[in-house]
Scaffold this active site. Structure first.
Site, mmCIF file in Angstrom:
data_model
loop_
_atom_site.group_PDB
_atom_site.id
_atom_site.type_symbol
_atom_site.label_atom_id
_atom_site.label_comp_id
_atom_site.label_asym_id
_atom_site.label_seq_id
_atom_site.Cartn_x
_atom_site.Cartn_y
_atom_site.Cartn_z
ATOM 1 N N VAL A 134 -6.067 1.815 -3.938
ATOM 2 C CA VAL A 134 -6.522 3.206 -4.074
ATOM 3 C C VAL A 134 -7.086 3.705 -2.747
ATOM 4 O O VAL A 134 -8.054 3.146 -2.231
ATOM 5 C CB VAL A 134 -7.613 3.338 -5.165
ATOM 6 N N GLY A 136 -6.069 3.645 0.375
ATOM 7 C CA GLY A 136 -5.906 2.871 1.615
ATOM 8 C C GLY A 136 -7.188 2.253 2.118
ATOM 9 O O GLY A 136 -7.793 1.414 1.456
ATOM 10 N N GLU A 192 6.043 5.420 -0.324
ATOM 11 C CA GLU A 192 6.481 4.327 -1.180
ATOM 12 C C GLU A 192 7.959 4.053 -0.934
ATOM 13 O O GLU A 192 8.678 4.907 -0.387
ATOM 14 C CB GLU A 192 6.263 4.701 -2.651
ATOM 15 N N LYS A 207 -3.207 5.968 -9.040
ATOM 16 C CA LYS A 207 -4.532 5.727 -8.429
ATOM 17 C C LYS A 207 -5.634 6.408 -9.243
ATOM 18 O O LYS A 207 -6.725 5.854 -9.408
ATOM 19 C CB LYS A 207 -4.533 6.256 -6.995
HETATM 20 P P1 NAP Z 1 7.391 -2.553 2.125
HETATM 21 O O1 NAP Z 1 7.083 -2.156 3.522
HETATM 22 O O2 NAP Z 1 8.628 -2.063 1.467
HETATM 23 O O3 NAP Z 1 7.387 -4.170 2.066
HETATM 24 C C1 NAP Z 1 7.720 -4.885 0.918
HETATM 25 C C2 NAP Z 1 7.844 -6.364 1.292
HETATM 26 O O4 NAP Z 1 8.090 -7.093 0.099
HETATM 27 C C3 NAP Z 1 8.982 -6.676 2.256
HETATM 28 O O5 NAP Z 1 8.520 -7.558 3.267
HETATM 29 C C4 NAP Z 1 10.012 -7.389 1.369
HETATM 30 O O6 NAP Z 1 10.734 -8.415 2.035
HETATM 31 C C5 NAP Z 1 9.118 -8.038 0.352
HETATM 32 N N1 NAP Z 1 9.821 -8.337 -0.882
HETATM 33 C C6 NAP Z 1 10.518 -7.495 -1.697
HETATM 34 N N2 NAP Z 1 11.015 -8.159 -2.750
HETATM 35 C C7 NAP Z 1 10.647 -9.443 -2.583
HETATM 36 C C8 NAP Z 1 10.872 -10.636 -3.323
HETATM 37 N N3 NAP Z 1 11.586 -10.634 -4.450
HETATM 38 N N4 NAP Z 1 10.348 -11.809 -2.869
HETATM 39 C C9 NAP Z 1 9.631 -11.822 -1.727
HETATM 40 N N5 NAP Z 1 9.377 -10.730 -0.978
HETATM 41 C C10 NAP Z 1 9.888 -9.565 -1.409
HETATM 42 O O7 NAP Z 1 6.180 -2.160 1.159
HETATM 43 P P2 NAP Z 1 4.686 -1.767 1.550
HETATM 44 O O8 NAP Z 1 4.640 -0.346 1.991
HETATM 45 O O9 NAP Z 1 4.099 -2.816 2.409
HETATM 46 O O10 NAP Z 1 4.004 -1.769 0.089
HETATM 47 C C11 NAP Z 1 3.673 -2.985 -0.551
HETATM 48 C C12 NAP Z 1 2.725 -2.664 -1.705
HETATM 49 O O11 NAP Z 1 1.540 -2.049 -1.193
HETATM 50 C C13 NAP Z 1 3.256 -1.675 -2.746
HETATM 51 O O12 NAP Z 1 2.729 -2.023 -3.996
HETATM 52 C C14 NAP Z 1 2.687 -0.336 -2.289
HETATM 53 O O13 NAP Z 1 2.568 0.570 -3.342
HETATM 54 C C15 NAP Z 1 1.337 -0.788 -1.809
HETATM 55 N N6 NAP Z 1 0.689 0.082 -0.831
HETATM 56 C C16 NAP Z 1 1.359 0.536 0.256
HETATM 57 C C17 NAP Z 1 0.690 1.292 1.195
HETATM 58 C C18 NAP Z 1 1.367 1.814 2.439
HETATM 59 O O14 NAP Z 1 0.729 2.558 3.194
HETATM 60 N N7 NAP Z 1 2.613 1.475 2.705
HETATM 61 C C19 NAP Z 1 -0.657 1.592 1.014
HETATM 62 C C20 NAP Z 1 -1.328 1.109 -0.111
HETATM 63 C C21 NAP Z 1 -0.634 0.361 -1.035
HETATM 64 P P3 NAP Z 1 11.839 -8.092 3.183
HETATM 65 O O15 NAP Z 1 11.003 -7.568 4.335
HETATM 66 O O16 NAP Z 1 12.470 -9.382 3.470
HETATM 67 O O17 NAP Z 1 12.738 -7.049 2.602
HETATM 68 N N1 HSE Z 2 2.521 6.011 -0.466
HETATM 69 C C1 HSE Z 2 1.109 5.956 -0.540
HETATM 70 C C2 HSE Z 2 0.523 7.217 0.086
HETATM 71 C C3 HSE Z 2 0.608 4.731 0.179
HETATM 72 O O1 HSE Z 2 1.257 7.964 0.734
HETATM 73 O O2 HSE Z 2 -0.662 7.462 -0.091
HETATM 74 C C4 HSE Z 2 -0.846 4.489 0.000
HETATM 75 O O3 HSE Z 2 -1.134 4.067 -1.297
#
Ligand code: NAP
Ligand code: HSE
Length: 430
Positions: A134, A136, A192, A207
């Site tokens: 929630v 960041g 996302e 969130k």
């Molecule tokens: P992302 O950049 O798409 O990264 C996802 C990772 O998961 C990649 O490294 C991918 O591997 C790996 N993966 C996917 N399927 C897999 C599997 N079956 N086994 C092992 N590894 C696997 O995603 P992200 O933005 O970091 O987000 C991750 C989580 O954090 C999500 O729940 C998102 O909602 C949350 N979140 C994101 C942010 C943000 O700012 N981005 C902020 C807060 C929360 P590969 O690299 O090999 O494809």
């Molecule tokens: N996609 C989300 C955002 C990532 O833009 O706020 C952080 O949870």
């Protein structure tokens, strides 16, 4: 120094990659604060061959994330894969069931399965940390669960999606096109995997359900959040908002009303001088109103590598220090089912924009529809003059109910002089 906390990270994308970097960069500082080393022992990704520019020396790199859940040399699993179900949920269940602590940034999974996971964690004496899920880098989960725990919270609201706030800010500041700015937010790692979750308001709703649970001690009810996204916010609305003294934000609001819990996410006009109006770009802002503290305002980066890894590592530090708190602030069995306030019962002021034929009597027709629903007009703007053709008019209303406004908009839409579906944006008193 005590035994190290042995960490496995599943997913090395924006959040997982940032977490590995931060564990490496601040290794000594973290060990000093925890009183023991935070040791990365394993990671899991889909593509184990890809060079991610991360220092993974001495770390096992696996393709089977689920194997981390039962690995004997792992104390805590960080689920940083994403998705409300699938591998992420299976990993979370298995890790907790085998007594490991779980840290996750996955608000979608928690909004759907949070109580089940919290119950499982409590039954095994394990921690379930989700600060990164929630807002960041803003420590709002800890703030509601701990710092504000003495308060009866009246209302919690905020800007909970960095991608949408970035888009709305750029559209207002530069007049750039929605699709172009969204692409930029994706490239910056804010969005996302499926950006519809951001722009359609669903991520903010996930969130909000978690925040409302922490604030009001209830079971998270994502299914009961009224959700509207930002796709229909047009540059002309942004300009009218400015003229009327407002900013348009994707606002998430939760409060306990006399008829039950109200949770809503929608584009909102907020007064331009409210603190939340000044929250721009990828920043998130949250306001909590408590009976003792009054108003507490939180602001910080809501998405991206650094802010989210800051939150993940804060949870790891808590675990290393031995802190164990119920995930949602009260034991999972004691979370209550609040009655739900229907959106039709919402009361507020409204902005309406119409495209109407420029001819005598049109305003009277619209005013009579509003009168029939008991809606009082606060202001009206019509500047363009184009007899017989379409001109925009903008109205704001005094306080009314959502039910009355929906009925009025339905009737206005059917007037022959109204050329396109009315656009409505709620106005929030802050
Ligand atoms: P992302 O950049 O798409 O990264 C996802 C990772 O998961 C990649 O490294 C991918 O591997 C790996 N993966 C996917 N399927 C897999 C599997 N079956 N086994 C092992 N590894 C696997 O995603 P992200 O933005 O970091 O987000 C991750 C989580 O954090 C999500 O729940 C998102 O909602 C949350 N979140 C994101 C942010 C943000 O700012 N981005 C902020 C807060 C929360 P590969 O690299 O090999 O494809
Ligand atoms: N996609 C989300 C955002 C990532 O833009 O706020 C952080 O949870």
């Amino acid at each position: 120094m005590s035994r190290s906390l042995r960490i496995a990270v599943a997913g090395l994308g924006t959040v997982g990659g940032g977490t590995v970097e931060l564990l490496r960069a601040n290794r000594e500082l973290l060990a000093a604060r925890a009183g023991r080393p935070l040791e990365l022992v394993a990671v899991a990704v889909r593509d184990t061959a890809r060079n991610r520019g991360l220092d993974l020396s001495g770390v096992r790199v696996e393709s089977d994330a689920l194997g981390l859940a039962t690995a004997p040399d792992v104390d805590v699993v960080c689920e940083l894969i994403g998705g409300s179900d699938g591998v992420a949920l299976e990993l979370a269940r298995r890790a907790l069931a085998s007594g490991k602590h779980l840290v996750t940034a996955n608000k979608a999974m928690l909004a759907h399965h949070g109580v089940e996971l919290a119950r499982l964690a409590e039954s095994r004496g394990a921690a379930l940390g989700f600060e990164a899920a929630v807002a960041g880098g803003i420590p709002i989960v800890a703030a509601l669960r701990e710092g504000l725990a003495a308060n009866r919270i009246r209302r919690v609201y905020g800007i909970l999606n960095g991608t949408c706030n970035y888009i709305l800010t750029q559209m207002r500041a530069t007049g750039r096109d929605f699709a172009e700015v969204l692409r930029e937010a994706q490239a910056l790692g804010y969005a996302e995997a499926d950006p519809a979750l951001d722009v359609d308001g669903i991520d903010a709703a996930h969130k909000l359900a978690l925040l409302a649970s922490l604030a009001f001690g209830g079971v998270p009810r994502f299914d009961a959040v009224h959700v509207e996204g930002i796709r229909h916010v047009a540059p002309i609305d942004i300009a009218f908002a400015e003229e009327l003294g407002y900013r348009i934000k994707l606002l998430a609001v939760a409060r306990l009303t006399p008829v039950g819990l109200e949770q809503r996410v929608h584009p909102t006009m907020v007064p331009a001088n409210a603190p939340i109006a000044a929250v721009e770009g990828v920043f998130n802002g949250i306001v909590a109103e408590g009976d003792a503290v009054g108003t507490a305002v939180f602001e910080g980066r809501g998405a991206g590598r650094g802010p989210t890894s800051s939150a993940v590592v804060a949870d790891l530090l808590d675990i290393a220090r031995g802190k164990r708190l119920p995930a949602f602030g009260v034991p999972a069995e004691q979370l209550v089912e609040h009655p739900l306030a229907p959106m039709a019962a919402h009361q507020g002021r409204y902005y309406i924009r119409l495209l109407v034929v420029d001819r005598p009597g049109v305003l009277a027709e619209i005013a009579s529809v509003l009168r029939d629903q008991g809606i009082s007009i606060e202001s009206l703007i019509q500047r363009a003059r184009d007899p017989g053709r379409g001109v925009p008019i903008v109205l704001t209303s005094h306080e009314t109910t959502e039910a009355a406004m929906s009925a009025a908009l339905g009737a206005i839409r059917n007037l022959p002089s109204v050329l396109e579906p009315p656009r409505m944006i709620r106005i929030e008193e802050l």
